[in-house]
Design an enzyme around this catalytic site. Sequence first.
Site, PDB file in Angstrom:
ATOM      1  N   TYR A 113      -3.667  -2.015 -10.402  1.00 27.87           N
ATOM      2  CA  TYR A 113      -3.625  -1.894  -8.933  1.00 27.87           C
ATOM      3  C   TYR A 113      -2.729  -2.978  -8.317  1.00 27.87           C
ATOM      4  O   TYR A 113      -1.875  -2.696  -7.475  1.00 27.87           O
ATOM      5  CB  TYR A 113      -5.052  -1.968  -8.367  1.00 27.87           C
ATOM      6  CG  TYR A 113      -5.082  -2.056  -6.867  1.00 27.87           C
ATOM      7  CD1 TYR A 113      -4.896  -0.931  -6.070  1.00 27.87           C
ATOM      8  CD2 TYR A 113      -5.247  -3.283  -6.219  1.00 27.87           C
ATOM      9  CE1 TYR A 113      -4.890  -1.020  -4.682  1.00 27.87           C
ATOM     10  CE2 TYR A 113      -5.244  -3.391  -4.839  1.00 27.87           C
ATOM     11  CZ  TYR A 113      -5.054  -2.253  -4.073  1.00 27.87           C
ATOM     12  OH  TYR A 113      -5.029  -2.346  -2.699  1.00 27.87           O
ATOM     13  N   LYS A 128       0.265   3.411  -2.894  1.00 25.70           N
ATOM     14  CA  LYS A 128      -0.884   4.340  -2.978  1.00 25.70           C
ATOM     15  C   LYS A 128      -0.407   5.799  -2.962  1.00 25.70           C
ATOM     16  O   LYS A 128      -1.087   6.680  -3.473  1.00 25.70           O
ATOM     17  CB  LYS A 128      -1.884   4.034  -1.861  1.00 25.70           C
ATOM     18  CG  LYS A 128      -2.555   2.652  -2.054  1.00 25.70           C
ATOM     19  CD  LYS A 128      -3.467   2.275  -0.902  1.00 25.70           C
ATOM     20  CE  LYS A 128      -4.335   1.044  -1.135  1.00 25.70           C
ATOM     21  NZ  LYS A 128      -3.688  -0.244  -1.223  1.00 25.70           N
ATOM     22  N   TYR A 145      -4.289   3.312   7.928  1.00 29.08           N
ATOM     23  CA  TYR A 145      -5.609   2.684   8.111  1.00 29.08           C
ATOM     24  C   TYR A 145      -6.249   3.138   9.417  1.00 29.08           C
ATOM     25  O   TYR A 145      -6.134   4.302   9.776  1.00 29.08           O
ATOM     26  CB  TYR A 145      -5.496   1.146   8.034  1.00 29.08           C
ATOM     27  CG  TYR A 145      -4.515   0.704   6.995  1.00 29.08           C
ATOM     28  CD1 TYR A 145      -4.717   1.060   5.668  1.00 29.08           C
ATOM     29  CD2 TYR A 145      -3.379   0.001   7.322  1.00 29.08           C
ATOM     30  CE1 TYR A 145      -3.810   0.702   4.694  1.00 29.08           C
ATOM     31  CE2 TYR A 145      -2.471  -0.366   6.361  1.00 29.08           C
ATOM     32  CZ  TYR A 145      -2.690  -0.014   5.050  1.00 29.08           C
ATOM     33  OH  TYR A 145      -1.800  -0.362   4.104  1.00 29.08           O
ATOM     34  N   SER A 205       0.796  -1.239   0.000  1.00 29.91           N
ATOM     35  CA  SER A 205       0.000   0.000   0.000  1.00 29.91           C
ATOM     36  C   SER A 205       0.824   1.282   0.000  1.00 29.91           C
ATOM     37  O   SER A 205       0.255   2.362  -0.163  1.00 29.91           O
ATOM     38  CB  SER A 205      -0.951   0.016   1.189  1.00 29.91           C
ATOM     39  OG  SER A 205      -2.098  -0.720   0.868  1.00 29.91           O
TER      40      SER A 205
HETATM   41  N1  GLN Z   1      -2.207  -5.416  -2.066  1.00 27.97           N
HETATM   42  C1  GLN Z   1      -2.831  -5.269  -0.779  1.00 27.97           C
HETATM   43  C2  GLN Z   1      -4.322  -5.411  -0.908  1.00 27.97           C
HETATM   44  O1  GLN Z   1      -4.835  -4.944  -1.862  1.00 27.97           O
HETATM   45  C3  GLN Z   1      -2.462  -3.931  -0.214  1.00 27.97           C
HETATM   46  C4  GLN Z   1      -2.981  -3.732   1.168  1.00 27.97           C
HETATM   47  C5  GLN Z   1      -2.043  -3.036   2.095  1.00 27.97           C
HETATM   48  O2  GLN Z   1      -0.831  -2.962   1.949  1.00 27.97           O
HETATM   49  N2  GLN Z   1      -2.630  -2.560   3.146  1.00 27.97           N
HETATM   50  O3  GLN Z   1      -4.985  -5.979  -0.086  1.00 27.97           O
END
Ligand code: GLN
Length: 303
Positions: A187, A67, A239, A64
């Site tokens: 993604y 992102k 998160y 993530s």
């Molecule tokens: N590739 C992971 C997912 O889509 C990314 C989630 C993460 O790093 N929090 O679930």
Amino acid sequence: MQFQPLLEEIVAELRADLGREGQVASYIPALARVPAAQLGIALRTREGEEAHAGDSKTPFSIQSISKLFTLTLGMRELGEALWERLGREPSGNAFNSLVQLESEQGIPRNPFINAGAIAVTDRLVSRLDAKTELLKLVSSLCGEAIAFDEEVAASEAATGFRNVALANFMKSFGRIDNEVGTVLDVYFHACALRMSCLQLARAAGFLCRDGAHPCSSEQVLTERQARRINALMLTCGTYDAAGEFAFRVGLPCKSGVGGGIVAVVPDRLTLCVWSPALAPSGNSLLGMKALELFTARTGLSIF
Ligand code: GLN
């Protein structure tokens, strides 16, 4: 400030805890095989001074943390129009939760939860060759060729049922323009970028330089856009542990389930820590401890 001895001290101190607590992400089979007992830390100052310790040059799946880069491309390409289908509030839910999407008509809370990053990816897919541009951006930012880990990308594609559900759910509200499969392929590849702590500390450098490229005079984003990414990192980057991070670390951070966390001291430096064992929130346990030690010992916090 002497950063090199400090980073070595932090790694030495936390080494005793390696492999003791937390779980490596297992819902992506290719990540479940990564040995837990690894810890790296690296930083790069606004002026280009670098320091690193432990497994700082070992590439890992940035997950993530990607992102950040998807959002950077999205802001650059779409400007204010990006926010038509995207919020900027913390979700208070798990990063892959579906619950808010129904009551909020398929508009994700922020760009750092899975639904938000998938929505940004869709806008990118409409405008450019997103995989190529992403690779170009991260490679240029850290000054080295960066690649996707195809095994991780395939592993996610084979098991990413929740992400398929999120994308289809948003599409049912008319919020995704492209084929779900095409958007998710980008993604999953973004999540499967392989980079080390040192490369990430460099690549995120524009966030401590008012949007200026870490090693050239190019402007990656405007100053305002870069500051806004830092604001989103603080409120949404880890998160539903963002409150805990602000409380314990006091820096804008973006984490990934590969165990990496990028942190920014605005106007001073960027930092990346990595250790694969995660807390239940999906954030690296030792990574969080390392950042907490760093801010406690340097006094570098935004508060
Ligand atoms: N590739 C992971 C997912 O889509 C990314 C989630 C993460 O790093 N929090 O679930």
